[in-house]
Design an enzyme around this catalytic site. Structure first.
Site, PDB file in Angstrom:
ATOM      1  N   HIS A  68       0.816  -1.226   0.000  1.00  0.00           N
ATOM      2  CA  HIS A  68       0.000   0.000   0.000  1.00  0.00           C
ATOM      3  C   HIS A  68       0.848   1.275   0.000  1.00  0.00           C
ATOM      4  O   HIS A  68       0.327   2.362   0.271  1.00  0.00           O
ATOM      5  CB  HIS A  68      -0.939   0.003   1.212  1.00  0.00           C
ATOM      6  CG  HIS A  68      -2.007  -1.051   1.140  1.00  0.00           C
ATOM      7  ND1 HIS A  68      -3.046  -1.000   0.229  1.00  0.00           N
ATOM      8  CD2 HIS A  68      -2.184  -2.197   1.843  1.00  0.00           C
ATOM      9  CE1 HIS A  68      -3.826  -2.063   0.386  1.00  0.00           C
ATOM     10  NE2 HIS A  68      -3.314  -2.812   1.353  1.00  0.00           N
ATOM     11  N   HIS A 153       7.676  -7.793   3.979  1.00  0.00           N
ATOM     12  CA  HIS A 153       6.240  -7.585   3.845  1.00  0.00           C
ATOM     13  C   HIS A 153       5.689  -8.661   2.921  1.00  0.00           C
ATOM     14  O   HIS A 153       5.806  -8.577   1.703  1.00  0.00           O
ATOM     15  CB  HIS A 153       6.004  -6.183   3.267  1.00  0.00           C
ATOM     16  CG  HIS A 153       4.623  -5.707   3.455  1.00  0.00           C
ATOM     17  ND1 HIS A 153       4.158  -5.223   4.669  1.00  0.00           N
ATOM     18  CD2 HIS A 153       3.564  -5.642   2.611  1.00  0.00           C
ATOM     19  CE1 HIS A 153       2.895  -4.878   4.536  1.00  0.00           C
ATOM     20  NE2 HIS A 153       2.508  -5.135   3.304  1.00  0.00           N
TER      21      HIS A 153
HETATM   22 FE   FE2 Z   1      -0.718  -3.869   6.001  1.00  0.00          FE
HETATM   23 FE   FE2 Z   2       0.381  -5.087   3.097  1.00  0.00          FE
END
Ligand code: FE2
Ligand code: FE2
Length: 275
Positions: A68, A153
């Protein structure tokens, strides 16, 4: 050196609990360096410059991102002027910002923070294993950095565990983000790297990954979007990874979860609280 990593901040509940609690945690436990994943800080999607500044004011030394990163389009611009904000380093060449940064801890130590993104059940990016390997070869533990923190991530625990073992002994810690759900596997790997598959999120756990549950449930039931995903608005819980690093080796000596708030069983590592 004493280091705290906090998982993805989701919306206002996450921002509020972190900004309220972090200054006290830094003081109480004598933290030298704090890293926070901020990819969902702005209403669940991305980060604004004002929020970044609030997190830095609260005591974050570095803010990492994820899939994001650029949901708030301004981030494409302001990421270029902030040393303390990084995005996954395996994005395509030419992506604004950088994927690693070398920062001073309160102790004076040089800490390399690297953010990478997984490829299993996620957007295909460059190979995160090779990208991180290149980065830490250029700035190795004790030859450029006193400590190295990797925020990986990623969705799949297999990919996270593989990266942890791939880097074991070469970095201070590998911590996963993105699933917003803390895993119970915080530990020190056999060659001295602290590891946790996912740090969890800082946000309202009475939710689906920090979001008000109505729309996620609706979409699972009907496959028809009825509205936007909105962050849940209840009080937030902090979830993260607490690690002590040996100043001589840059490797971990203590590692455990830190959880504070109304939803999860509280956890403050005994090596911090003295309990
Ligand atoms: Fe997240
Ligand atoms: Fe994420």
């Amino acid at each position: 050196m004493r280091l705290l990593f906090l998982g993805d901040i989701v919306g206002r509940p996450g921002r509020t609990v972190v900004c309220d609690a972090l200054p006290g945690l830094i003081k109480r436990y004598g933290l030298d360096f704090v890293v926070i994943n901020g990819e969902n800080a702005a209403g669940g999607f991305g980060i604004t410059e004002a929020i970044l500044n609030d997190l830095i004011d609260a005591g974050a030394d570095c803010v990492t991102l994820g899939n994001h990163s650029f949901d708030q389009k301004d981030a494409l611009v302001f990421i270029e002027r902030h040393d303390r904000l990084i995005r996954p380093l395996n994005y395509p060449k030419g992506t604004p910002g950088k994927g690693a940064t070398l920062l001073k801890a309160k102790s004076g130590a040089d800490v390399l923070v690297v953010n990478a993104m997984g490829r299993v059940f996620m957007t295909e990016l460059d190979c995160p294993f090779r990208a991180v390997d290149n980065e830490i070869s250029a700035c190795a533990l004790k030859h450029g950095a006193d400590a190295i923190l990797i925020d990986f991530h990623a969705e799949a625990t297999s990919e996270k565990q593989a990266l942890g073992l791939f880097l074991d002994g070469r970095v201070s810690l590998v911590v996963g983000t993105h699933t917003h759900t803390p895993t119970a596997d915080a530990r020190i790997l056999s060659s001295g790297t602290a590891y946790m598959s996912d740090a969890g999120m800082c946000g309202d756990y009475n939710s689906v990954l920090g979001m008000d549950p109505d729309e996620p449930i609706n979409r699972f039931l009907t496959r028809i979007p009825r509205g936007r995903y909105e962050p849940a608005v209840g009080p937030g819980t902090i979830s993260g990874f607490a690690v002590d690093i040996d100043d001589k080796t840059g490797l971990a000596v203590n590692a455990g979860p830190l959880r504070l708030g109304p939803h999860l069983e509280p956890a403050v590592p005994a090596f911090w609280s003295g309990a």
